[in-house]
Design an enzyme around this catalytic site. Sequence first.
Site, PDB file in Angstrom:
ATOM      1  N   HIS A   1      -4.892  -3.198   6.188  1.00 15.12           N
ATOM      2  CA  HIS A   1      -4.660  -3.495   4.765  1.00 15.12           C
ATOM      3  C   HIS A   1      -6.007  -3.834   4.135  1.00 15.12           C
ATOM      4  O   HIS A   1      -6.381  -4.990   3.995  1.00 15.12           O
ATOM      5  CB  HIS A   1      -3.678  -4.646   4.566  1.00 15.12           C
ATOM      6  CG  HIS A   1      -3.614  -5.067   3.122  1.00 15.12           C
ATOM      7  ND1 HIS A   1      -3.117  -4.256   2.138  1.00 15.12           N
ATOM      8  CD2 HIS A   1      -4.027  -6.188   2.487  1.00 15.12           C
ATOM      9  CE1 HIS A   1      -3.216  -4.852   0.966  1.00 15.12           C
ATOM     10  NE2 HIS A   1      -3.773  -6.039   1.153  1.00 15.12           N
TER      11      HIS A   1
ATOM     12  N   ASP B   1       0.840  -1.203   0.000  1.00 12.31           N
ATOM     13  CA  ASP B   1       0.000   0.000   0.000  1.00 12.31           C
ATOM     14  C   ASP B   1       0.876   1.254   0.000  1.00 12.31           C
ATOM     15  O   ASP B   1       0.599   2.222  -0.708  1.00 12.31           O
ATOM     16  CB  ASP B   1      -0.916  -0.021   1.226  1.00 12.31           C
ATOM     17  CG  ASP B   1      -1.629  -1.364   1.351  1.00 12.31           C
ATOM     18  OD1 ASP B   1      -2.202  -1.801   0.352  1.00 12.31           O
ATOM     19  OD2 ASP B   1      -1.570  -1.976   2.430  1.00 12.31           O
TER      20      ASP B   1
HETATM   21  N1  LIG Z   1      -0.986  -7.876   2.375  1.00  8.81           N
HETATM   22  C1  LIG Z   1      -0.945  -7.621   1.079  1.00  8.81           C
HETATM   23  O1  LIG Z   1      -0.591  -6.508   0.670  1.00  8.81           O
HETATM   24  C2  LIG Z   1      -1.332  -8.645   0.052  1.00  8.81           C
HETATM   25  C3  LIG Z   1      -1.833  -9.868   0.416  1.00  8.81           C
HETATM   26  N2  LIG Z   1      -2.185 -10.802  -0.524  1.00  8.81           N
HETATM   27  C4  LIG Z   1      -2.692 -12.090  -0.024  1.00  8.81           C
HETATM   28  O2  LIG Z   1      -1.650 -13.063  -0.080  1.00  8.81           O
HETATM   29  C5  LIG Z   1      -2.217 -14.364  -0.073  1.00  8.81           C
HETATM   30  C6  LIG Z   1      -1.549 -15.262  -1.090  1.00  8.81           C
HETATM   31  O3  LIG Z   1      -1.740 -14.779  -2.384  1.00  8.81           O
HETATM   32  P1  LIG Z   1      -1.341 -15.656  -3.667  1.00  8.81           P
HETATM   33  O4  LIG Z   1       0.050 -16.169  -3.547  1.00  8.81           O
HETATM   34  O5  LIG Z   1      -1.687 -14.844  -4.832  1.00  8.81           O
HETATM   35  O6  LIG Z   1      -2.378 -16.869  -3.533  1.00  8.81           O
HETATM   36  P2  LIG Z   1      -2.311 -18.303  -4.211  1.00  8.81           P
HETATM   37  O7  LIG Z   1      -3.697 -18.849  -4.087  1.00  8.81           O
HETATM   38  O8  LIG Z   1      -1.651 -18.243  -5.537  1.00  8.81           O
HETATM   39  O9  LIG Z   1      -1.352 -19.138  -3.243  1.00  8.81           O
HETATM   40  C7  LIG Z   1      -1.674 -19.436  -1.929  1.00  8.81           C
HETATM   41  C8  LIG Z   1      -0.923 -20.693  -1.574  1.00  8.81           C
HETATM   42  O10 LIG Z   1      -1.111 -20.910  -0.172  1.00  8.81           O
HETATM   43  C9  LIG Z   1      -1.204 -22.298   0.017  1.00  8.81           C
HETATM   44  N3  LIG Z   1      -1.818 -22.580   1.307  1.00  8.81           N
HETATM   45  C10 LIG Z   1      -3.142 -22.571   1.627  1.00  8.81           C
HETATM   46  N4  LIG Z   1      -3.301 -22.925   2.909  1.00  8.81           N
HETATM   47  C11 LIG Z   1      -2.081 -23.155   3.402  1.00  8.81           C
HETATM   48  C12 LIG Z   1      -1.607 -23.605   4.670  1.00  8.81           C
HETATM   49  N5  LIG Z   1      -2.448 -23.880   5.681  1.00  8.81           N
HETATM   50  N6  LIG Z   1      -0.274 -23.754   4.842  1.00  8.81           N
HETATM   51  C13 LIG Z   1       0.584 -23.501   3.836  1.00  8.81           C
HETATM   52  N7  LIG Z   1       0.185 -23.114   2.613  1.00  8.81           N
HETATM   53  C14 LIG Z   1      -1.121 -22.940   2.399  1.00  8.81           C
HETATM   54  C15 LIG Z   1      -1.987 -22.797  -1.186  1.00  8.81           C
HETATM   55  O11 LIG Z   1      -1.779 -24.199  -1.403  1.00  8.81           O
HETATM   56  C16 LIG Z   1      -1.411 -21.945  -2.294  1.00  8.81           C
HETATM   57  O12 LIG Z   1      -0.306 -22.581  -2.921  1.00  8.81           O
HETATM   58  C17 LIG Z   1      -3.716 -14.156  -0.308  1.00  8.81           C
HETATM   59  O13 LIG Z   1      -4.356 -14.222   0.961  1.00  8.81           O
HETATM   60  C18 LIG Z   1      -3.796 -12.727  -0.832  1.00  8.81           C
HETATM   61  O14 LIG Z   1      -5.045 -12.138  -0.579  1.00  8.81           O
HETATM   62  C19 LIG Z   1      -2.001 -10.577  -1.856  1.00  8.81           C
HETATM   63  C20 LIG Z   1      -1.492  -9.375  -2.277  1.00  8.81           C
HETATM   64  C21 LIG Z   1      -1.149  -8.316  -1.369  1.00  8.81           C
HETATM   65  O1  LIG Z   2      -7.165  -8.556  -2.401  1.00 10.06           O
HETATM   66  C1  LIG Z   2      -6.169  -9.286  -2.615  1.00 10.06           C
HETATM   67  O2  LIG Z   2      -6.156 -10.515  -2.517  1.00 10.06           O
HETATM   68  C2  LIG Z   2      -4.899  -8.637  -3.020  1.00 10.06           C
HETATM   69  C3  LIG Z   2      -4.430  -7.594  -2.084  1.00 10.06           C
HETATM   70  O3  LIG Z   2      -4.550  -7.662  -0.889  1.00 10.06           O
HETATM   71  C4  LIG Z   2      -3.780  -6.434  -2.673  1.00 10.06           C
HETATM   72  O4  LIG Z   2      -3.441  -6.465  -3.870  1.00 10.06           O
HETATM   73  O5  LIG Z   2      -3.622  -5.442  -1.954  1.00 10.06           O
END
Ligand SMILES: NC(=O)C1=CN([C@@H]2O[C@H](COP(=O)(O)OP(=O)(O)OC[C@H]3O[C@@H](n4cnc5c(N)ncnc54)[C@H](O)[C@@H]3O)[C@@H](O)[C@H]2O)C=CC1
Ligand SMILES: O=C([O-])CC(=O)C(=O)O
Length: 327
Positions: free
Chosen positions: A187, A159
Amino acid sequence: MASPVNVTVTGAAGQIGYALLFRIASGQLLGPDTPVNLKLLEIEPALKAAEGTALELTDCAFPLLHGIEITADLAEGFNGTNVALLVGARPRTKGMERADLLEANGGIFKPQGNAINDHAADDIKVLVVGNPANTNALIAQAAAPDVPKERFTAMTRLDQNRAYAQLANKLAVPVTAIKKLAIWGNHSPSMFPNLFHAEVNGQNAADAVDDMAWYENEYLPRVGKRGAEIIDARGASSAASAANAAIDHVYDWVNGTNGEWVSMAVPSDGSYGVPEGIISSFPVTTANGEYEIVQGLEINEFSQGKIDATVAELVGERDAVKDLGLV
Ligand SMILES: NC(=O)C1=CN([C@@H]2O[C@H](COP(=O)(O)OP(=O)(O)OC[C@H]3O[C@@H](n4cnc5c(N)ncnc54)[C@H](O)[C@@H]3O)[C@@H](O)[C@H]2O)C=CC1
Ligand SMILES: O=C([O-])CC(=O)C(=O)O
């Protein structure tokens, strides 16, 4: 050369994991002199994909990468961990209520907190990326009573980076001209990027913009809803930029900011009226592996309203997970 640092990445086979692991292994997380052991923690069905990523990591022949472990076992995954990046989370799916989402994530972050408590190294630092990040961090923290509370943080650096880029674009300056632009709160779209303390080439950023309508009606929603904009455009959520922000967060926490401000969601100590214990974003500085919330800032009425709103949302999430017995 220093001894290797153990870095655990959960959700290692996901899209952020793929964008993150190579940068960690190349030295960008901890610095060019620190070797790493990577521990990839995944759920069973994703272990094969994580193994595939490990093959590619091996093929990069990174000089700093001393070892790779892949596991679905929490005790193994956090054994001796110095830095934990909790990326894997349960996404909200259609028809899912907020309480269901929090409960599903409780099922992930509570056992992970327990395992961190029992198996991680004494100097463990935790960054929660998986959403809802602030509250997932609170759940993990509550499940790790022996770990100092301040070691649990959540990511608002993406952010912040978005806020820098949008302001630089508006004022036609390089991002390096901007300082002290921090995110407050959750967030989520309620977050508050505060221009009133930010500086652009030494000038107050709110004065440099001189357009409250743009600030309130364009800038705040643009930054706050950027994640949704990316999902709409890409058909998938931010991955490389999220991984980049995770690198920034941990690098700065470990290596210090030399007085520069960065945004981290950290347990509130009651500063600025944010209820103690809530994991809320603040401007912080870091030194010697520790962060400090920037103190003594004057908060004007506009900012106070925005901070109150985003903090109220966090209090609501905290109360919801309290009702579920998670904190
Ligand atoms: N704080 C921030 O600024 C942001 C947060 N996010 C969040 O990050 C997270 C991950 O995003 P992506 O990598 O795109 O998702 P993704 O769906 O591509 O990957 C998530 C992975 O986590 C694994 N997983 C699920 N439960 C698990 C567990 N108990 N233990 C270990 N691994 C587990 C899944 O098997 C999958 O491989 C999402 O919650 C998304 O919303 C995404 C972008 C920004
Ligand atoms: O909403 C989502 O999963 C992705 C997210 O947090 C972001 O891009 O800030």
